[in-house]
Scaffold this motif. Structure first.
Motif, PDB file in Angstrom:
ATOM      1  N   TYR A 161       0.837  -1.290  -0.077  1.00 18.96           N
ATOM      2  CA  TYR A 161      -0.060   0.071  -0.008  1.00 18.96           C
ATOM      3  C   TYR A 161       0.831   1.422   0.086  1.00 18.96           C
ATOM      4  N   PHE A 162       2.010   1.299   0.669  1.00 15.56           N
ATOM      5  CA  PHE A 162       2.829   2.363   0.994  1.00 15.56           C
ATOM      6  C   PHE A 162       3.805   2.062  -0.314  1.00 15.56           C
ATOM      7  N   ASN A 163       3.867   2.926  -1.423  1.00 19.70           N
ATOM      8  CA  ASN A 163       4.462   2.616  -2.480  1.00 19.70           C
ATOM      9  C   ASN A 163       6.133   2.780  -2.493  1.00 19.70           C
ATOM     10  N   ASN A 164       6.869   1.861  -1.863  1.00 28.49           N
ATOM     11  CA  ASN A 164       8.128   1.937  -2.035  1.00 28.49           C
ATOM     12  C   ASN A 164       8.840   0.644  -2.042  1.00 28.49           C
ATOM     13  N   ILE A 165      10.150   0.642  -2.145  1.00 29.28           N
ATOM     14  CA  ILE A 165      10.750  -0.548  -2.590  1.00 29.28           C
ATOM     15  C   ILE A 165      10.990  -1.637  -1.614  1.00 29.28           C
ATOM     16  N   LYS A 166      10.805  -1.246  -0.337  1.00 25.85           N
ATOM     17  CA  LYS A 166      10.793  -2.212   0.782  1.00 25.85           C
ATOM     18  C   LYS A 166       9.346  -2.823   0.734  1.00 25.85           C
ATOM     19  N   SER A 167       8.176  -2.033   0.585  1.00 29.15           N
ATOM     20  CA  SER A 167       7.054  -2.701   0.519  1.00 29.15           C
ATOM     21  C   SER A 167       6.610  -3.630  -0.668  1.00 29.15           C
ATOM     22  N   TYR A 168       7.369  -3.281  -1.791  1.00 30.61           N
ATOM     23  CA  TYR A 168       7.300  -4.043  -2.967  1.00 30.61           C
ATOM     24  C   TYR A 168       7.941  -5.555  -2.621  1.00 30.61           C
ATOM     25  N   ASN A 169       9.226  -5.340  -2.213  1.00 29.81           N
ATOM     26  CA  ASN A 169       9.720  -6.786  -1.677  1.00 29.81           C
ATOM     27  C   ASN A 169       9.163  -7.600  -0.743  1.00 29.81           C
ATOM     28  N   ALA A 170       8.511  -6.727   0.411  1.00 27.85           N
ATOM     29  CA  ALA A 170       7.797  -7.884   1.422  1.00 27.85           C
ATOM     30  C   ALA A 170       6.600  -8.288   0.685  1.00 27.85           C
ATOM     31  N   GLY A 171       5.889  -7.545  -0.190  1.00 29.40           N
ATOM     32  CA  GLY A 171       4.764  -7.768  -0.854  1.00 29.40           C
ATOM     33  C   GLY A 171       4.809  -9.180  -1.731  1.00 29.40           C
ATOM     34  N   MET A 172       6.054  -9.157  -2.417  1.00 27.39           N
ATOM     35  CA  MET A 172       6.195 -10.110  -3.306  1.00 27.39           C
ATOM     36  C   MET A 172       6.788 -11.320  -2.572  1.00 27.39           C
ATOM     37  N   LEU A 173       7.550 -11.007  -1.409  1.00 31.41           N
ATOM     38  CA  LEU A 173       7.781 -12.449  -0.558  1.00 31.41           C
ATOM     39  C   LEU A 173       6.669 -13.006  -0.110  1.00 31.41           C
ATOM     40  N   SER A 191       9.778 -16.487   7.138  1.00 29.81           N
ATOM     41  CA  SER A 191      10.378 -15.220   6.786  1.00 29.81           C
ATOM     42  C   SER A 191       9.342 -14.211   6.243  1.00 29.81           C
ATOM     43  N   TRP A 192       8.256 -14.712   5.776  1.00 30.21           N
ATOM     44  CA  TRP A 192       7.375 -13.709   5.209  1.00 30.21           C
ATOM     45  C   TRP A 192       6.694 -12.659   6.331  1.00 30.21           C
ATOM     46  N   LEU A 193       6.383 -13.326   7.487  1.00 27.00           N
ATOM     47  CA  LEU A 193       5.548 -12.842   8.449  1.00 27.00           C
ATOM     48  C   LEU A 193       6.183 -11.540   9.030  1.00 27.00           C
ATOM     49  N   PRO A 194       7.390 -11.326   9.315  1.00 26.21           N
ATOM     50  CA  PRO A 194       8.045  -9.949   9.885  1.00 26.21           C
ATOM     51  C   PRO A 194       8.155  -9.118   8.770  1.00 26.21           C
ATOM     52  N   ALA A 195       8.257  -9.836   7.514  1.00 30.79           N
ATOM     53  CA  ALA A 195       8.396  -8.924   6.132  1.00 30.79           C
ATOM     54  C   ALA A 195       6.896  -8.123   5.866  1.00 30.79           C
ATOM     55  N   ALA A 196       6.062  -8.709   6.150  1.00 31.03           N
ATOM     56  CA  ALA A 196       4.577  -8.157   6.066  1.00 31.03           C
ATOM     57  C   ALA A 196       4.361  -6.984   6.957  1.00 31.03           C
ATOM     58  N   MET A 197       5.227  -6.768   7.767  1.00 23.33           N
ATOM     59  CA  MET A 197       4.982  -5.437   8.734  1.00 23.33           C
ATOM     60  C   MET A 197       5.268  -3.957   7.809  1.00 23.33           C
ATOM     61  N   ALA A 198       5.568  -4.187   6.500  1.00 22.19           N
ATOM     62  CA  ALA A 198       5.644  -3.082   5.579  1.00 22.19           C
ATOM     63  C   ALA A 198       4.112  -2.511   5.375  1.00 22.19           C
ATOM     64  N   THR A 200      14.790 -17.509   1.468  1.00 25.53           N
ATOM     65  CA  THR A 200      14.475 -16.476   0.296  1.00 25.53           C
ATOM     66  C   THR A 200      15.522 -16.060  -0.491  1.00 25.53           C
ATOM     67  N   TYR A 201      16.523 -15.537   0.196  1.00 27.60           N
ATOM     68  CA  TYR A 201      18.049 -14.963  -0.604  1.00 27.60           C
ATOM     69  C   TYR A 201      18.525 -16.330  -1.323  1.00 27.60           C
ATOM     70  N   GLY A 202      18.668 -17.412  -0.480  1.00 34.00           N
ATOM     71  CA  GLY A 202      19.297 -18.535  -0.965  1.00 34.00           C
ATOM     72  C   GLY A 202      18.734 -19.272  -2.165  1.00 34.00           C
ATOM     73  N   ILE A 203      17.410 -19.245  -2.187  1.00 34.87           N
ATOM     74  CA  ILE A 203      16.573 -19.888  -3.425  1.00 34.87           C
ATOM     75  C   ILE A 203      16.723 -18.941  -4.610  1.00 34.87           C
ATOM     76  N   ILE A 204      16.605 -17.509  -4.276  1.00 33.95           N
ATOM     77  CA  ILE A 204      16.329 -16.743  -5.492  1.00 33.95           C
ATOM     78  C   ILE A 204      17.590 -16.297  -6.131  1.00 33.95           C
ATOM     79  N   SER A 205      18.863 -16.501  -5.421  1.00 30.57           N
ATOM     80  CA  SER A 205      20.063 -15.849  -5.733  1.00 30.57           C
ATOM     81  C   SER A 205      20.623 -16.614  -7.154  1.00 30.57           C
ATOM     82  N   TYR A 206      20.322 -17.806  -7.551  1.00 30.60           N
ATOM     83  CA  TYR A 206      20.665 -18.669  -8.550  1.00 30.60           C
ATOM     84  C   TYR A 206      19.807 -18.097  -9.827  1.00 30.60           C
ATOM     85  N   SER A 207      18.589 -18.018  -9.440  1.00 30.11           N
ATOM     86  CA  SER A 207      17.762 -17.649 -10.707  1.00 30.11           C
ATOM     87  C   SER A 207      18.013 -16.219 -11.124  1.00 30.11           C
TER      88      SER A 207
END
Length: 573
Positions: free
Chosen positions: A125-137, A199-206, A502-509
């Motif tokens: 909802y708050f349009n910033n890069i942290k929110s986008y990352n949290a939303g995608m996660l 890992s998504w639950l604390p990220a959703a604090m955005a 999160t980071y471990g899985i997506i780094s190769y792709s």
């Protein structure tokens, strides 16, 4: 708009609560089938299940969402898109309603996916890069559960209908039904953020704080618990229940430990939610589904209050969430601090508040159950950690002097927010005893030895004492050496789970994607394909432009050249 929604939802909540009492007293269930469409021999039928459990849960969801919407009227008053925000919150609540009253896996999936989609919209909802990352996660982590639910729907084809409520009892030992149980447990673990999907639950604090109050109390994260309560027959006394017991215990322990090393106010409360979800999952996997439901409802009341108080504090602290900048808030914001402390005490299990009735009962039932020492340790030590981080939270925010800018004007004058918080504070005080009398009308006695009976009290007192001590020394011993720093980093980052899941899985792709982009999209294919074509077209258009710009001169020149060509032709012939 906020006020209309508030009064409408409150009216609905009271109506559903009274209906739930009637259903409970008369052991009454309504199974409703609504034929949406009938075409030739095919028909689309929507099924709804109304029993005391679904009605009571809906009543609590509506009560909390009405107070959260009323609270948002002031909290989000600066936002020019507040109507859009309220619409999203209402969509969120409607998705949860659909999930609660569905005895059918297809309609469960509709509500389940509705929650996932709307939660993504609210997290970003708050349009910033942290929110986008949290939303995608958040969205992608929940996709795993959605896929598990889709596979469960595919396996239900073996039975001729998707109304799982028909098949649970007599298909208990069936292999297909066992597999459906495993898939439903996987889906519930992703939604309720159990290890390894935490890992998504604390990220959703955005997301905005009112959304956090709703998500972490009675909607998104409780959907998985509720689904397992409905499927409790399938998972009792099986290997999957033992695995769930272990993972839920580790989740509870990990989040309780991590909250003691955190300085972000909202993140501490998010980790506290994760800890309580672990407790619900553990007692559910032991087979006590009514106790899990009891704690689910009691926890919803004080957790929503805790987030609303945190939102009011953050609002007053000029949007700062750092605990170290707070202090002495009880002097400046007495009413908010009172609500905050009531919610914290209810979370700790203070006698006669909402959390006490469910937590104390759960721990005494565990003491009476046949569990091994490790699971017993996880239950009681994690309860001690809850008191530890709660007391640390109160110590940093309420005592001492204010540590941030002296220009901050702290006050308790947000009356709309306060009314919302006071409504939930009353429920946090009386809700536990009310639910206890309703859900367990026949008194039963738990007979335990003296030391086991007092174990809960002892663990809580020790946890509180330890929380006070680590706050007093300001974690100096943790930051003293590199080893301790690594330990605090390990504990504070949820046992490196974001790095692994999160980071471990997506780094190769991401690396493969970068190479594809470099070598194909911005490499030979670009040079030989679109860029080359673009260059040729530019050259042709420039040539065409030059031709048309000097048209008379060029025409005369071409005419002379044409005469010359003809003359040469006739000369050689």
């Amino acid at each position: 708009m906020c006020l209309i929604n508030f009064f409408f939802l409150i009216f609905l909540s009271i109506s559903l609560l009274l209906s739930s009492l009637y259903f409970m007293l008369n052991e009454f269930i309504i199974f409703l089938e609504w034929e949406v469409l009938s075409l030739n021999s095919s028909s689309i039928v929507m099924t709804f299940l109304f029993d005391w459990m679904s009605l009571l849960f809906m009543s609590f969801v509506l009560l909390i969402s009405s107070l959260v919407i009323y609270y948002s009227k002031e909290y989000m008053s600066e936002d020019i898109y507040i109507n859009r925000f309220i619409m999203l919150v209402l969509l969120f609540v409607m998705s949860m309603m659909l999930l609660i009253i569905s005895p059918n896996l297809i309609s469960v999936l509709l509500g389940w996916d509705g929650l996932g989609l709307v939660s993504y919209c609210l997290v970003i909802y708050f349009n910033n890069i942290k929110s986008y990352n949290a939303g995608m996660l958040t969205a992608l982590m929940n996709r795993v559960g959605d896929v598990a639910l889709l596979m469960a729907i595919a396996w239900m084809l073996n039975y001729g209908s998707w109304n799982y409520i028909y098949y649970l009892e007599f298909m208990y030992n069936d292999m297909e039904m066992g597999l459906i149980g495993v898939l439903v447990v996987l889906a519930a673990m992703t939604k309720s953020a159990q290890i390894p999907f935490s890992s998504w639950l604390p990220a959703a604090m955005a997301a905005p704080t009112p959304v956090s109050a709703l998500v972490h109390s009675s909607t998104l994260v409780t959907a998985g618990i509720y689904l397992l309560i409905r499927f409790n027959i399938l998972i009792s006394d099986s290997f999957i229940s033992q695995l769930l017991l272990l993972l839920a215990g580790l989740t509870m322990f990990m989040s309780g430990l991590g909250a003691n090393f955190e300085f972000d106010l909202k993140k501490i409360i998010a980790l506290s939610t994760l800890s309580q979800l672990g407790l619900m999952m553990m007692i559910l996997s032991l087979g006590y589904y009514k106790l899990a439901f009891f704690h689910l409802l009691a926890h919803a009341l004080f957790k929503a209050l805790l987030f609303m108080c945190a939102g009011a504090i953050i609002h007053n602290m000029n949007n700062s969430q750092d605990l170290r900048l707070m202090g002495g808030l009880s002097m400046y914001m007495p009413l908010t601090s009172s609500c905050f402390n009531v919610a914290n005490l209810a979370l700790c299990g203070m006698p006669f508040l909402a959390g006490f009735y469910s937590k104390d009962l759960i721990l005494e039932v565990v003491s009476m159950s046949m569990v091994n020492l490790f699971i017993y340790f996880l239950f009681f030590f994690s309860t001690g950690l809850t008191v530890c981080y709660s007391l640390r939270l109160v110590y940093y925010s309420m005592t001492g002097d204010l540590n941030c800018s002296s220009l901050n004007v702290l006050n308790d004058e947000g009356w709309v927010m306060l009314k919302g918080m006071l409504g939930l504070m009353i429920m946090s005080i009386i809700g536990g005893s009310m639910l206890s009398w309703l859900m367990f009308p026949t008194p039963f006695m738990i007979c335990l030895p003296f030391y086991l009976k007092n174990m809960t009290l002892f663990v809580c007192i020790m946890g509180g004492l330890f929380g006070y001590l680590i706050s007093k020394v300001s974690l100096f011993f943790v930051n003293k050496s590199l080893n301790n720093y690594l330990f605090s980093m390990f504990v504070g980052s949820m046992w490196f789970m974001p790095y692994i899941s999160t980071y471990g899985i997506i780094s190769y792709s991401l690396k493969i994607g970068m190479n594809v982009l470099k070598n194909f999209d911005q490499g030979w294919s670009e040079f030989m394909g679109s860029q080359n074509l673009y260059g040729q077209l530019v050259n042709y258009s420039q040539y065409n432009y030059m031709m048309q710009n000097n048209n008379l001169k060029v025409y005369m020149l071409i005419f002379v050249l044409w005469i010359l060509v003809l003359f040469m032709f006739f000369l050689f012939v």
